[in-house]
Motif scaffolding. Structure first.
Motif, PDB file in Angstrom:
ATOM      1  N   PRO A   1      20.913 -36.204 -48.354  1.00 13.16           N
ATOM      2  CA  PRO A   1      20.217 -35.378 -47.366  1.00 13.16           C
ATOM      3  C   PRO A   1      19.167 -36.208 -46.622  1.00 13.16           C
ATOM      4  CG  PRO A   1      20.196 -34.329 -49.522  1.00 13.16           C
ATOM      5  CD  PRO A   1      20.740 -35.713 -49.707  1.00 13.16           C
ATOM      6  N   VAL A   2      18.932 -35.837 -45.376  1.00 14.57           N
ATOM      7  CA  VAL A   2      17.989 -36.564 -44.524  1.00 14.57           C
ATOM      8  C   VAL A   2      17.022 -35.578 -43.890  1.00 14.57           C
ATOM      9  CG1 VAL A   2      17.780 -37.932 -42.413  1.00 14.57           C
ATOM     10  CG2 VAL A   2      19.659 -38.366 -43.987  1.00 14.57           C
ATOM     11  N   MET A   3      15.756 -35.953 -43.819  1.00 12.27           N
ATOM     12  CA  MET A   3      14.765 -35.180 -43.097  1.00 12.27           C
ATOM     13  C   MET A   3      14.223 -36.087 -42.000  1.00 12.27           C
ATOM     14  SD  MET A   3      11.376 -33.177 -44.469  1.00 12.27           S
ATOM     15  CE  MET A   3      12.281 -32.554 -45.857  1.00 12.27           C
ATOM     16  N   LEU A   4      14.342 -35.651 -40.767  1.00  9.73           N
ATOM     17  CA  LEU A   4      13.956 -36.456 -39.616  1.00  9.73           C
ATOM     18  C   LEU A   4      12.837 -35.734 -38.885  1.00  9.73           C
ATOM     19  CD1 LEU A   4      14.867 -38.969 -37.962  1.00  9.73           C
ATOM     20  CD2 LEU A   4      16.375 -37.436 -36.708  1.00  9.73           C
ATOM     21  N   PHE A   5      11.704 -36.389 -38.713  1.00 12.48           N
ATOM     22  CA  PHE A   5      10.569 -35.782 -38.025  1.00 12.48           C
ATOM     23  C   PHE A   5      10.504 -36.318 -36.607  1.00 12.48           C
ATOM     24  CE2 PHE A   5       9.452 -35.463 -42.465  1.00 12.48           C
ATOM     25  CZ  PHE A   5       9.022 -34.150 -42.537  1.00 12.48           C
ATOM     26  N   VAL A   6      10.361 -35.419 -35.654  1.00 13.37           N
ATOM     27  CA  VAL A   6      10.250 -35.781 -34.248  1.00 13.37           C
ATOM     28  C   VAL A   6       9.016 -35.102 -33.664  1.00 13.37           C
ATOM     29  CG1 VAL A   6      12.712 -36.189 -33.923  1.00 13.37           C
ATOM     30  CG2 VAL A   6      11.812 -33.919 -33.583  1.00 13.37           C
ATOM     31  N   PRO A   7       8.471 -35.639 -32.575  1.00 10.15           N
ATOM     32  CA  PRO A   7       7.186 -35.133 -32.086  1.00 10.15           C
ATOM     33  C   PRO A   7       7.224 -33.805 -31.331  1.00 10.15           C
ATOM     34  CG  PRO A   7       7.909 -36.977 -30.747  1.00 10.15           C
ATOM     35  CD  PRO A   7       8.873 -36.857 -31.888  1.00 10.15           C
ATOM     36  N   ASP A   8       8.367 -33.444 -30.744  1.00 14.46           N
ATOM     37  CA  ASP A   8       8.376 -32.216 -29.958  1.00 14.46           C
ATOM     38  C   ASP A   8       9.794 -31.660 -29.803  1.00 14.46           C
ATOM     39  OD1 ASP A   8       9.600 -33.759 -27.941  1.00 14.46           O
ATOM     40  OD2 ASP A   8       7.688 -34.171 -26.982  1.00 14.46           O
TER      41      ASP A   8
END
Length: 110
Positions: free
Chosen positions: A90-97
């Motif tokens: 599993p992957v969790m990807l954080f993006v700014p908007d």
């Protein structure tokens, strides 16, 4: 979140009744500031090594001064980075908007 917490704190002070916040987050770097702001009496911070399943953190930076160019540069390597670092996990990807979320999502499904 800021508006909801501010409103709840205001209501508690107007009614003269205490309020309890239970806040959970996976990526709060300044948890002490947040805890102080909401008036928390107790704060628990669990480090990544306290997880039952080990977590691997990969951080990629992009050296572009203009935001639009930086956002575009960030969307393209996401798929390759996921394949290289976590193909079957599993992957969790954080993006700014929201805009960046759409760009990366389109890149991942194409």
């Amino acid at each position: 979140m800021e508006v909801v917490i501010s409103r709840m704190r205001y209501m508690a002070s107007e009614l003269g009744r205490p309020i309890r916040f239970i806040a959970l987050g996976s990526s709060i770097a300044n948890y002490r500031v947040l805890a102080e702001w909401i008036g928390a009496k107790e704060v628990y911070n669990f480090m990544p090594n306290a997880r039952p399943i080990p977590i691997e953190i990969n951080i990629h930076n992009f050296d572009h001064n203009i935001q639009a160019i930086r956002m575009l540069a960030m969307s393209k390597p996401a798929y390759q980075s996921i394949k290289r670092n976590s193909e079957n996990k599993p992957v969790m990807l954080f993006v700014p908007d929201r805009k960046q979320t759409r760009l990366i999502s389109l890149d991942l499904i194409s």
